[in-house]
Design an enzyme around this catalytic site. Structure first.
Site, PDB file in Angstrom:
ATOM      1  N   LYS A 156       5.579   2.451  -2.736  1.00 60.06           N
ATOM      2  CA  LYS A 156       5.444   3.860  -3.133  1.00 60.06           C
ATOM      3  C   LYS A 156       5.649   3.947  -4.632  1.00 60.06           C
ATOM      4  O   LYS A 156       6.377   3.143  -5.218  1.00 60.06           O
ATOM      5  CB  LYS A 156       6.498   4.712  -2.429  1.00 60.06           C
ATOM      6  N   LYS A 214       0.854  -1.193   0.000  1.00 60.06           N
ATOM      7  CA  LYS A 214       0.000   0.000   0.000  1.00 60.06           C
ATOM      8  C   LYS A 214       0.881   1.230   0.000  1.00 60.06           C
ATOM      9  O   LYS A 214       1.895   1.283   0.691  1.00 60.06           O
ATOM     10  CB  LYS A 214      -0.866  -0.009   1.275  1.00 60.06           C
ATOM     11  N   THR A 246      -5.186  12.314   6.748  1.00 59.88           N
ATOM     12  CA  THR A 246      -3.778  12.437   7.134  1.00 59.88           C
ATOM     13  C   THR A 246      -3.608  13.625   8.072  1.00 59.88           C
ATOM     14  O   THR A 246      -2.971  13.522   9.132  1.00 59.88           O
ATOM     15  CB  THR A 246      -2.870  12.597   5.895  1.00 59.88           C
ATOM     16  N   LYS A 249       4.835   2.253   8.518  1.00 63.01           N
ATOM     17  CA  LYS A 249       3.626   3.019   8.836  1.00 63.01           C
ATOM     18  C   LYS A 249       2.424   2.095   9.017  1.00 63.01           C
ATOM     19  O   LYS A 249       1.679   2.199   9.991  1.00 63.01           O
ATOM     20  CB  LYS A 249       3.366   3.981   7.651  1.00 63.01           C
TER      21      LYS A 249
HETATM   22  N1  GLU Z   1       0.431   8.804   0.487  1.00 62.69           N
HETATM   23  C1  GLU Z   1      -0.002   8.601   1.821  1.00 62.69           C
HETATM   24  C2  GLU Z   1       1.149   8.232   2.729  1.00 62.69           C
HETATM   25  O1  GLU Z   1       2.295   8.527   2.466  1.00 62.69           O
HETATM   26  C3  GLU Z   1      -1.148   7.608   1.894  1.00 62.69           C
HETATM   27  C4  GLU Z   1      -0.860   6.258   1.355  1.00 62.69           C
HETATM   28  C5  GLU Z   1      -2.109   5.416   1.183  1.00 62.69           C
HETATM   29  O2  GLU Z   1      -3.172   5.880   1.502  1.00 62.69           O
HETATM   30  O3  GLU Z   1      -1.956   4.282   0.715  1.00 62.69           O
HETATM   31  O4  GLU Z   1       0.964   7.725   3.787  1.00 62.69           O
END
Ligand code: GLU
Length: 429
Positions: free
Chosen positions: A108, A72, A192, A96
């Site tokens: 990513k 993810k 976020t 995370k």
């Molecule tokens: N881009 C966000 C992060 O860095 C969210 C990633 C997501 O929702 O998968 O956490």
């Protein structure tokens, strides 16, 4: 972005990991597995531009680890994107997801491009091209993308549409951060930013402080920063300075107000990617200051919510003696040297992969809702988000206190241990 080996985010992510691997006394095989991504895709995306010429963009998807579940992580559009920043960010995604206890791995993606210089049609071409190149390597069961810097729900829907056209069906669980009504979750846009403030509230509570008695300076004015400010102000906090990127001058500047910024007013003079119109801000009574000065503001809390490498050995001394908390909204904003210095000064730093985990937590909620095609009310989403973030913070803080660790080390210990165990239990190492 990375500039030289010392500040290369991938080197930084590996250094952070090595420290924790030592603390956890991890064996050689699991270290080798976790200190680098399991898979990397580097792609070329040809797009016919509005002037009729074809431009080839470089893109990436890096899948760090999927022991806990499907990978993810977001997809960034940035002119200075590098493979190493994406590698680092994919690792941070693994930690995370693990630290908040959601059943997902880390990945990513990115494309080297400047959305400010691309029409909507050209951006759509990049989104669809990215999916065409990676259609067999991503998907609801293996790797689920999401928005990140300079990408939003519109980009996600183009990507979903392309994925569904290729695979012939409806797969709303393929991607998160979709528009509400098209498989998106209520609360995802603010998740976020709100998550940062839920965690900050808990950290302040432990020191006997309330948000209403604090003021903050924020770096960044994109989606994350704006929603963090929104909730911080709702809880009574006061923001005096906001720094942002000036895309015409290609440099940062900040707007400062002697009392407090007016979020709604600033929003009316801000573009889609968080760029504030400097001239209009000045006309509204804001003082314009150099971008890096947000760091020297006389405030209680600093919220870096823009890019990597902002609080470094070179800038850390500029932080005002009043600052007691740094809460990392961005990924990788503090370099390890600067982090040590913050610790010495008794500043509490809430690490990025815990502080900004609200986005991926809500993405997980979106994935669940999309897969069962049943959507939760706004207050249910935000309530679950608050519970998840609060519980994660408490576990990290309890471990930090019982083992005399910084919050960053404690968060790492919890996350790396969970992922290492999953790799062992699967029989990989
Ligand atoms: N881009 C966000 C992060 O860095 C969210 C990633 C997501 O929702 O998968 O956490």
């Amino acid at each position: 972005m990375s500039s030289g080996t010392a500040l290369n985010p991938y080197v930084m992510a590996q250094q952070q990991f090595d420290r924790i691997a030592d603390l956890l006394e991890l064996g050689q095989a699991v270290r080798a597995l976790l200190r680098q991504p399991m898979r990397e895709h580097h792609i070329s995306i040809p797009v016919r531009m509005d002037n009729g010429e074809v431009h080839v963009f470089r893109g990436f998807r890096v899948q760090h680890n999927d022991a806990l579940g499907p990978c993810k992580g977001g997809i960034r559009f940035h002119p200075e994107e590098t493979a190493d920043s994406i590698r680092a960010l994919s690792m941070w995604m693994t930690w995370k997801c693990a630290v908040v206890g959601i059943p997902l791995g880390g990945a990513k993606g990115g494309v080297i491009c400047d959305p400010y210089r691309l029409s909507a049609r050209e951006q759509e071409g990049i989104c669809r091209g990215w999916v065409r190149q990676l259609a067999k390597d991503v998907g609801p069961q293996c790797d689920v993308p999401a928005p990140d810097i300079m990408t939003d729900s519109v980009h996600m829907l183009w990507m979903l549409d392309e994925f569904e056209a290729i695979h012939g069906g409806r797969y709303p669980g393929f991607i998160t951060g979709k528009p509400v009504g098209m498989g998106g979750s209520l609360g995802r846009t603010e998740a976020t930013g709100y998550g940062i403030i839920y965690v900050l509230r808990e950290a302040l509570k432990e020191k006997g402080l309330a948000i209403a008695d604090t003021c903050a300076a924020v770096q960044g004015f994109g989606n994350v920063a704006q929603h963090a400010i929104e909730l911080y102000e709702k809880m009574g906090g006061r923001v005096t300075t906001v720094s942002c990127w000036d895309q015409t001058a290609c440099s940062a500047f900040a707007v400062r107000h002697k009392d407090r910024i007016d979020l709604e007013q600033l929003r009316t003079i801000t573009d889609r990617f968080g760029g504030i119109d400097a001239q209009q801000a000045q006309e509204l009574g804001y003082e314009l200051i150099p971008g890096s000065e947000w760091l020297s503001d006389d405030v209680d809390i600093l919220i870096p919510a823009a890019m990597e490498n902002q609080i470094t050995a070179a800038t850390v001394d500029r932080i005002s003696p009043r600052v007691r908390f740094v809460i990392e909204g961005a990924n990788g904003p503090t370099t390890p040297d600067a982090d040590k210095e913050l610790g010495k000064r008794g500043i509490v730093t809430i690490p990025d992969f815990l502080a900004n985990a609200g986005g991926v937590t809500c993405s997980y909620f979106e994935q669940v809702q999309s897969n069962i095609n049943f959507f939760w009310p706004h207050e249910v989403v935000l309530g679950r988000l608050d519970t998840t973030m609060t519980n994660a913070f408490r576990s990290v803080s309890d471990l930090a206190q019982s083992r005399n660790l910084s919050l960053r080390d404690a968060a790492y210990v919890i996350a790396v241990d969970r992922v290492a165990r999953a790799c062992k239990d699967r029989g990989w190492v």
